[in-house]
Design a protein around this motif. Structure first.
Motif, short mmCIF file in Angstrom:
data_model
loop_
_atom_site.label_atom_id
_atom_site.label_comp_id
_atom_site.label_asym_id
_atom_site.label_seq_id
_atom_site.Cartn_x
_atom_site.Cartn_y
_atom_site.Cartn_z
N LEU A 70 0.10 24.00 -31.68
CA LEU A 70 0.61 24.47 -30.39
C LEU A 70 2.07 24.07 -30.22
CD1 LEU A 70 -2.26 23.89 -27.84
CD2 LEU A 70 -1.25 26.04 -28.60
N LYS A 71 2.36 22.86 -30.60
CA LYS A 71 3.74 22.39 -30.50
C LYS A 71 4.67 23.24 -31.36
CE LYS A 71 6.77 19.30 -32.62
NZ LYS A 71 7.00 19.12 -34.04
N LEU A 72 4.20 23.56 -32.58
CA LEU A 72 5.03 24.37 -33.46
C LEU A 72 5.25 25.76 -32.89
CD1 LEU A 72 3.67 23.37 -36.95
CD2 LEU A 72 5.93 22.93 -36.05
N LEU A 73 4.19 26.30 -32.24
CA LEU A 73 4.29 27.62 -31.62
C LEU A 73 5.33 27.64 -30.52
CD1 LEU A 73 0.67 28.97 -31.24
CD2 LEU A 73 2.60 30.18 -32.19
N LEU A 74 5.39 26.55 -29.78
CA LEU A 74 6.27 26.51 -28.61
C LEU A 74 7.71 26.17 -28.97
CD1 LEU A 74 3.88 24.68 -26.17
CD2 LEU A 74 4.52 27.08 -26.14
N LYS A 75 7.91 25.76 -30.21
CA LYS A 75 9.26 25.33 -30.59
C LYS A 75 10.22 26.51 -30.61
CE LYS A 75 10.52 22.15 -33.64
NZ LYS A 75 10.51 21.27 -34.81
N GLU A 76 11.49 26.21 -30.40
CA GLU A 76 12.51 27.24 -30.46
C GLU A 76 12.58 27.80 -31.88
OE1 GLU A 76 16.38 25.80 -29.68
OE2 GLU A 76 17.29 27.78 -29.91
N ASP A 77 12.74 29.10 -31.96
CA ASP A 77 12.79 29.75 -33.26
C ASP A 77 14.24 29.85 -33.69
OD1 ASP A 77 12.22 31.23 -35.48
OD2 ASP A 77 12.29 33.12 -34.39
N THR A 78 14.63 29.00 -34.63
CA THR A 78 16.04 29.00 -35.02
C THR A 78 16.22 29.68 -36.37
OG1 THR A 78 15.72 26.85 -36.00
CG2 THR A 78 16.64 26.88 -33.81
#
Lengths: 337, 366
Positions: A70-78
């Motif tokens: 979930l945390k990875l999903l919510l992270k900004e996509d850089t």
């Protein structure tokens, strides 16, 4: 059931059923990956005098991986400014898709298999080789020197270890007389497990498969202490998760393949234990293989790139070739008596 | 022939294996290093300049921050220099406390090296095993000095705190435990084929090179030079203990590994004897004036830190602050041979070579 559907006329209903089954498999695999990561962390923790995850989801950390994803999903996509955008976006998909494609051929029990292909083993090896393209692409597209080095290492490593891997299973194929994974398991029912008949092949296969999985001691493409994170150094968030997911799905696939090829698949070790369903046996053997892989990871330091190549070409390959010769000889001799 | 291009690769200052904020600018051809240029100074705090405006006792906490893995030796070298100038007689009990603290620090420091070196090579577990033992030492030193890393324990003329009740016994119990663990370390790592392949013959240099580059500590002893200041120029009470100086002939990372693990055992020997001889009672601080003034003149003292020869030079004009103070920081000197060692090696070896030198950036940058 699947056979019947494959033969029937294409239609919405068939499509629906296949879609549903594929989704179920996906969920099963994702569920596995979730808990394989947890299991790996727990086993590593146990071996390294640590607790492992123990906060999220009760005292065994049952929901830790869910929280991580979930945390990875919510992270900004850089995406780095100078990266090759289309390739950068495509690379995780190329790495990830084949990991799922290979799962279709693996016979989990005698009934539960999605595609009973005549050359199942060949299909597995061919498709799993594709992932390297994703890794190299990712390394190149990131426009990062560490990523590039990691990608190059991955390419070199895959080529050197794919070949001994294939050569080592030829012995198994000779004994089973088929490339079909179902037939290989069935042959083990008659002849006994191939780990007994093919110990050399098993060793070579195990080593080569750890190299294929990019795990310690062969984790050079992402060697943390040398290349920081290797080919996925510029990836973050869900794209990074895709690389990781591919890695763990391969772990699932490779452990399954080892079980099928050498440990008798879903067959019980003794006939009188036949009342226990095949799925249980498969899961048991499979867990042993996974545990073994984690154990290796915890114990060993990393090889150097040139030593890795040397070992692949000068040791593993000749041994695998000698094993083919030996197998053929034994098979002919057995025919005589 | 294909035309190839050299690539400039920046390793650090935020690279996981440079052990801090060390930076290397590499010219590489594929993975082969053509040229390596170390860049240091990211952690420079000007300790030596700061010391010129500080009273002697006030400098001691700054020395903690040089080699932060073995701060007790740094504490000692400064106090020792001032004591030499003042010609002080140190109480027996204080000397024993100092030696025990310093040797515990040496064990802790070598444990960190062992763990992180294996981490660099790619094995994660040894790091956690080493830190378990190190944690015990740090807890003991914490009980002694009230701090885990930056001890500020020693004073000119002795030590600040006496050992708490039962502390010496605790150290005594730790020694056999640590010996047992060392056996485990050898079982896990020393005989490992992959590990041997990674370190044997890597980063090799000769005795002459080592001397010309002014290397010291394990980096010198790995080439066969038996030089340990604890033995050759005994300071404090080291002449009372019976211990060996481990020496290897190879001059490569494998030899350095064995020298350091050997030193661990020798340190345990010293600790064992120190605990046995530890005086039951006595002063822990000599009679020193409230404000310490080193007499006019200069002094240079050197002792054996876990990383090599650490020296302290003081020039005093008789005031309560030094006129000039200089530390010979062994990590800084040991690092100088790095560019020479790296030429023609590949990146994996870079990590193995840098790790084997055992630098602490706080000390390199001063």
């Amino acid at each position: 059931m699947v056979e019947g559907l494959l033969q029937s006329q294409p239609g919405l209903l068939n499509f629906g059923i296949f879609f549903l089954l594929a989704t179920v498999l996906l969920l099963v695999v994702l569920g596995f990956v979730t808990y394989a990561i947890l299991a790996e962390r727990k086993v590593m923790g146990f071996m390294q005098l640590r607790q492992g995850p123990n906060q999220v989801g009760g005292r065994w950390g049952l929901l830790q991986t869910v929280a991580d994803v979930l945390k990875l999903l919510l992270k900004e996509d850089t995406i780095p400014k100078l990266a090759d955008r289309p390739l950068f976006i495509l690379a995780p998909v190329i790495a990830f898709a084949p990991a799922f494609m290979v799962l279709a051929t693996i016979p989990l029990t005698d009934h539960l298999q999605f595609a009973d292909i005549g050359v199942g083993l060949l299909y597995y090896i061919a498709i799993s080789g594709l992932t390297t393209i994703g890794v190299v692409t990712g390394g190149w597209a990131s426009n990062n020197k560490y990523a590039l080095l990691g990608g190059m290492r991955a390419a070199a490593q895959m080529i050197s270890y794919e070949i001994p891997l294939v050569m080592s299973v030829i012995g198994v194929i000779l004994f089973a007389g088929s490339l079909n994974l179902n037939d290989i398991v069935a042959a083990q029912g008659e002849q006994g497990w191939f780990i007994l008949w093919q110990p050399i092949a098993f060793l070579v296969f195990m080593i080569a498969s750890v190299a294929e999985l990019n795990r310690t001691p062969f984790d050079l493409p992402e060697a943390e202490s040398e290349l920081v994170a290797g080919f996925h150094v510029e990836y973050s968030g869900f794209r990074w998760a895709f690389f990781m997911l591919a890695e763990y799905v391969y772990l699932f696939a490779m452990a399954s393949l080892t079980t099928v090829l050498f440990l008798g698949g879903w067959l019980p070790p003794f006939d009188f234990l036949g009342f226990i369903p095949g799925a249980v046996w498969f899961a048991l053997k499979f867990s042993v293989v996974i545990f073994f892989l984690v154990w290796i990871r915890v114990t060993f330091p990393r090889l150097r790139a040139d030593q890795l190549m040397e070992f692949g070409w000068k040791v593993l390959l000749p041994v695998a070739l000698a094993n083919i010769f030996l197998t053929a000889l034994v098979k002919e001799l057995l025919k005589l008596f | 022939m294909l035309r190839t291009e050299e690539m400039l690769l920046n390793v650090g200052p935020q690279h996981p294996s440079t052990h801090g904020v060390f930076r290397l600018v590499l010219k590489i051809d594929g993975e082969i290093i053509k040229e390596a240029k170390p860049v240091i100074g990211y952690l420079h705090r000007g300790t030596e300049k700061l010391a010129e405006n500080l009273q002697y006792t006030q400098i001691i906490p700054y020395t903690d921050r040089l080699d932060y893995l073995a701060a007790m030796t740094n504490n000692y070298v400064l106090c020792h220099a001032v004591e030499t100038m003042m010609d002080l007689k140190i109480p027996e009990r204080a000397e024993y406390l100092r030696v025990i603290a310093m040797e515990l620090g040496r064990v802790a420091s070598h444990l960190v090296w062992w763990g992180t070196y294996l981490l660099d090579i790619g094995a994660v577990s040894p790091f956690l095993y080493a830190f378990r033992e190190r944690e015990m030492i740090i807890n003991m030193l914490n009980e002694l000095s009230g701090a885990r890393l930056t001890f500020n324990y020693m004073r000119v003329g002795g030590v600040k705190w006496d050992a708490p009740e039962g502390w010496i016994e605790k150290v005594g119990e730790f020694i056999p435990y640590m010996r047992e663990q060392l056996k485990g370390y050898h079982d896990l790592v020393t005989g490992n084929e992959i590990f041997m392949n990674r370190v044997k013959g890597v980063g090799r240099y000769t005795k002459e090179d080592a001397l010309n580059y002014s290397l010291s500590g394990a980096n010198l002893r790995c080439t066969g030079v038996k030089w340990d200041l604890r033995k050759d120029e005994p300071y404090s009470i080291y002449d009372r203990f019976d211990f060996d100086v481990p020496v290897q002939e190879g001059g490569d990372a494998w030899a350095r590994y064995h020298v350091r693990l050997g030193e661990l055992e020798e340190s345990l020997k010293i600790l064992e004897q120190a605990v046995e001889q530890f005086p039951k009672e006595g002063e822990i601080l000599a009679k020193v004036p409230k404000i310490i003034k080193a007499p006019k003149g200069e002094a240079y003292v050197r002792i054996e830190s876990p990383r090599g020869e650490i020296g302290c030079y003081i020039a005093s004009d008789g005031k309560k602050e030094p006129y000039r103070l200089k530390f010979r920081r062994p990590s800084f000197y040991n690092l100088q041979i790095l560019p020479k060692l790296l030429e023609g090696e590949n990146i994996a070896n870079l990590i193995a070579i840098l790790g084997a030198i055992d630098i602490v950036l706080g000390e390199v940058d001063g």
